[in-house]
Design a protein around this motif. Sequence first.
Motif, PDB file in Angstrom:
ATOM      1  N   ALA A  33      16.309  27.574  24.335  1.00 23.88           N
ATOM      2  CA  ALA A  33      15.434  28.018  25.429  1.00 23.88           C
ATOM      3  C   ALA A  33      14.153  27.190  25.495  1.00 23.88           C
ATOM      4  O   ALA A  33      13.397  27.290  26.463  1.00 23.88           O
ATOM      5  N   VAL A  36      12.779  25.223  28.575  1.00 22.87           N
ATOM      6  CA  VAL A  36      12.324  26.015  29.723  1.00 22.87           C
ATOM      7  C   VAL A  36      10.961  26.641  29.437  1.00 22.87           C
ATOM      8  O   VAL A  36      10.011  26.462  30.192  1.00 22.87           O
ATOM      9  N   SER A  37      10.853  27.407  28.370  1.00 21.87           N
ATOM     10  CA  SER A  37       9.592  28.100  28.097  1.00 21.87           C
ATOM     11  C   SER A  37       9.324  28.116  26.599  1.00 21.87           C
ATOM     12  O   SER A  37      10.013  28.798  25.840  1.00 21.87           O
ATOM     13  N   LEU A  40       8.401  31.736  25.497  1.00 15.23           N
ATOM     14  CA  LEU A  40       9.570  32.607  25.328  1.00 15.23           C
ATOM     15  C   LEU A  40      10.268  32.292  24.011  1.00 15.23           C
ATOM     16  O   LEU A  40      10.658  33.196  23.264  1.00 15.23           O
ATOM     17  N   LEU A 120      11.161  40.212  27.844  1.00 14.34           N
ATOM     18  CA  LEU A 120      12.005  39.052  28.179  1.00 14.34           C
ATOM     19  C   LEU A 120      12.609  38.402  26.929  1.00 14.34           C
ATOM     20  O   LEU A 120      13.756  37.940  26.966  1.00 14.34           O
ATOM     21  N   ASP A 123      15.531  40.530  26.143  1.00 17.05           N
ATOM     22  CA  ASP A 123      16.606  40.250  27.110  1.00 17.05           C
ATOM     23  C   ASP A 123      17.307  38.938  26.769  1.00 17.05           C
ATOM     24  O   ASP A 123      18.541  38.836  26.833  1.00 17.05           O
ATOM     25  N   ALA A 124      16.509  37.917  26.419  1.00 21.94           N
ATOM     26  CA  ALA A 124      17.086  36.595  26.132  1.00 21.94           C
ATOM     27  C   ALA A 124      17.915  36.636  24.845  1.00 21.94           C
ATOM     28  O   ALA A 124      18.972  35.984  24.766  1.00 21.94           O
TER      29      ALA A 124
ATOM     30  N   VAL B 162      16.165  34.393  32.759  1.00 17.98           N
ATOM     31  CA  VAL B 162      15.050  34.936  31.973  1.00 17.98           C
ATOM     32  C   VAL B 162      13.993  33.858  31.714  1.00 17.98           C
ATOM     33  O   VAL B 162      12.793  34.131  31.767  1.00 17.98           O
ATOM     34  N   GLY B 163      14.441  32.624  31.467  1.00 16.74           N
ATOM     35  CA  GLY B 163      13.486  31.522  31.339  1.00 16.74           C
ATOM     36  C   GLY B 163      12.668  31.351  32.614  1.00 16.74           C
ATOM     37  O   GLY B 163      11.447  31.144  32.564  1.00 16.74           O
ATOM     38  N   GLN B 165      11.968  33.688  34.767  1.00 16.78           N
ATOM     39  CA  GLN B 165      11.022  34.807  34.876  1.00 16.78           C
ATOM     40  C   GLN B 165       9.768  34.541  34.039  1.00 16.78           C
ATOM     41  O   GLN B 165       8.655  34.870  34.450  1.00 16.78           O
ATOM     42  N   MET B 166       9.962  33.927  32.860  1.00 10.23           N
ATOM     43  CA  MET B 166       8.797  33.559  32.038  1.00 10.23           C
ATOM     44  C   MET B 166       7.932  32.532  32.782  1.00 10.23           C
ATOM     45  O   MET B 166       6.702  32.640  32.797  1.00 10.23           O
ATOM     46  N   LEU B 167       8.564  31.529  33.389  1.00  9.55           N
ATOM     47  CA  LEU B 167       7.804  30.526  34.147  1.00  9.55           C
ATOM     48  C   LEU B 167       7.048  31.190  35.293  1.00  9.55           C
ATOM     49  O   LEU B 167       5.921  30.802  35.616  1.00  9.55           O
ATOM     50  N   LEU B 169       5.891  34.290  35.427  1.00 13.38           N
ATOM     51  CA  LEU B 169       4.703  34.981  34.897  1.00 13.38           C
ATOM     52  C   LEU B 169       3.625  33.962  34.529  1.00 13.38           C
ATOM     53  O   LEU B 169       2.441  34.186  34.758  1.00 13.38           O
ATOM     54  N   ARG B 174      -0.675  34.371  33.644  1.00 14.70           N
ATOM     55  CA  ARG B 174      -0.684  35.545  32.777  1.00 14.70           C
ATOM     56  C   ARG B 174      -0.948  35.217  31.314  1.00 14.70           C
ATOM     57  O   ARG B 174      -1.344  36.088  30.550  1.00 14.70           O
ATOM     58  N   ARG B 190      11.836  23.916  40.304  1.00 15.41           N
ATOM     59  CA  ARG B 190      12.410  24.150  38.980  1.00 15.41           C
ATOM     60  C   ARG B 190      12.353  25.636  38.624  1.00 15.41           C
ATOM     61  O   ARG B 190      13.328  26.220  38.151  1.00 15.41           O
ATOM     62  N   LEU B 194      15.747  28.337  38.337  1.00 12.29           N
ATOM     63  CA  LEU B 194      16.068  29.175  37.185  1.00 12.29           C
ATOM     64  C   LEU B 194      16.010  30.656  37.566  1.00 12.29           C
ATOM     65  O   LEU B 194      16.973  31.393  37.370  1.00 12.29           O
TER      66      LEU B 194
END
Lengths: 309, 309
Positions: A33, A36-37, A40, A120, A123-124, B162-163, B165-167, B169, B174, B190, B194
């Motif tokens: 992951a 991407v983040s 996360l 999250l 969830d992941a 889910v990645g 959703q993190m981006l 936020l 946040r 991007r 996702l």
Amino acid sequence: MTDTAPPAETLAGALIRCADAVAAELDRVIARAQPVSDRLTRAMRHAALAGGKRLRPFLVIESAALFGVPMSRALPAATALECVHCYSLAHDDLPAMDDDDLRRGQPTVHRAYDEATAILAGDALLTLAFELLAEPAADPDPAVRIALVAALARAAGGEGMVGGQMLDLAAEGRFADAGRPAPDLSGVARLQELKTGALLRHACATGALLGRASPAEAAHLHTYSHAVGRAFQIADDLLDVEGDAATVGKAVGKDSAAGKATFVELLGVEGARIELERLVEQAHAALAGFGTRATLLQEAARFIAERRN
Amino acid sequence: MTDTAPPAETLAGALIRCADAVAAELDRVIARAQPVSDRLTRAMRHAALAGGKRLRPFLVIESAALFGVPMSRALPAATALECVHCYSLAHDDLPAMDDDDLRRGQPTVHRAYDEATAILAGDALLTLAFELLAEPAADPDPAVRIALVAALARAAGGEGMVGGQMLDLAAEGRFADAGRPAPDLSGVARLQELKTGALLRHACATGALLGRASPAEAAHLHTYSHAVGRAFQIADDLLDVEGDAATVGKAVGKDSAAGKATFVELLGVEGARIELERLVEQAHAALAGFGTRATLLQEAARFIAERRN
């Protein structure tokens, strides 16, 4: 080749060997992951890599070992199960659920990060578990992999662990419009068989699937895992009454404060100890037919019953 | 048997037929959790059965239909995908996430029940999705079922939805310690590829797997789904700017209030409409090789681009 057997491994050594392997594998798969983040990924690591006994992966690996499956082959399925366990803890600790600040002596995920990130990350991790089971490394036979997915989903979902978590919240009187589970022995047993028992039983069922166990062999492992799951919960209840937070690594005394019935309350401390001993003997007997290959699993049953954290 | 083709189905008719079938299937499979927790089951129903266009299941069913797969055979995989979509909405709406009170004109799950129940109902729906894909009804071939599980897990997890959703936020600023995604067109693209695109692309990939598509056919469907995913998001951004809450069924004007870059902000309203038209044409062209079998999917691309809610 020689006939000399290797020296028997101690339970403590086997637990450490297994925990190290699972931690390394969790570290590796969570990194997917990262592109991407980063946040996360760090939160997933926090949820999954802050220690823990790795009992469920140990049960997967040792159950599979009964049938000669090496640890390296059982590791993906064991790691998948630990992902589910760690996701459930991250969600359970949330303010809206148990509202815990401490887990294994560390800040819980939402304390170390924030609530959205903890939701999250959980969830992941749940999703990652199924991704791992779907990969050829989990088992060369797609039919076995799909059986692992089906079994994990049933153990973890609304008919299993998540259903048990709802019953647990209801037992605290959280829902005005929902009945509380019966505060008797059968009510507590049912709740715990779902909330904590389902994943522990699934660990041994996974080993049986990986090992192509016969129906009789799978049934013996089921009896073992059922006894171990019950013993795990009674030991937990005893720790909640008798432990201190520093040793246990999380808040104690929460069950009675929440007004929940527990095995210890219903059986008394002495009665709970007698039941624990009975369950350990039942777990031992269930694996007698496997001979010395089952020694570590039998020792694990006693360890689980007598653990101090 | 006769040679007379049935009258061509309208898009509106097909959407309703598909939505009804998916709702009935959701109703049936959610009931599995009923013996454990009635409250959990009701919350899962609330999350999954409060209307919705069922676009993702429609894309599964119509993509599979390109290869002659009847709706009844595509329904379990379509329903599994809708479970994932509905879980993501239940978690997204939580106070710790987007803090929405309204969804499809109804109270969100945590408003109708409570936060803990909404978290667990989401967890249970996500798990149920994998349970459905693992069952023989999803596809007779275990190797195809495991490919469906792998693809869904990748689309939904930290590397996918889910990645994203993190981006999303992070884009709202946040997280003080995490960089915000670039507020330019490639950064927004991007994020959206996702957050919303991954599941839409997965819908068509599922149809391709169920239909044993050739690599070339799967690639055409991928091009189509990529264009449709982008069009879906641009239409969403336009609705956020131009819609009113009563028609859209949820709060509007939230993106600019949250300081998030959107396609519409970067392209302007007119530029966004031109890009939408380009995407619809791209989606149409991608399916040209399928002939009239692709008519409904082609019409769906325009419907998605021009929808008012």
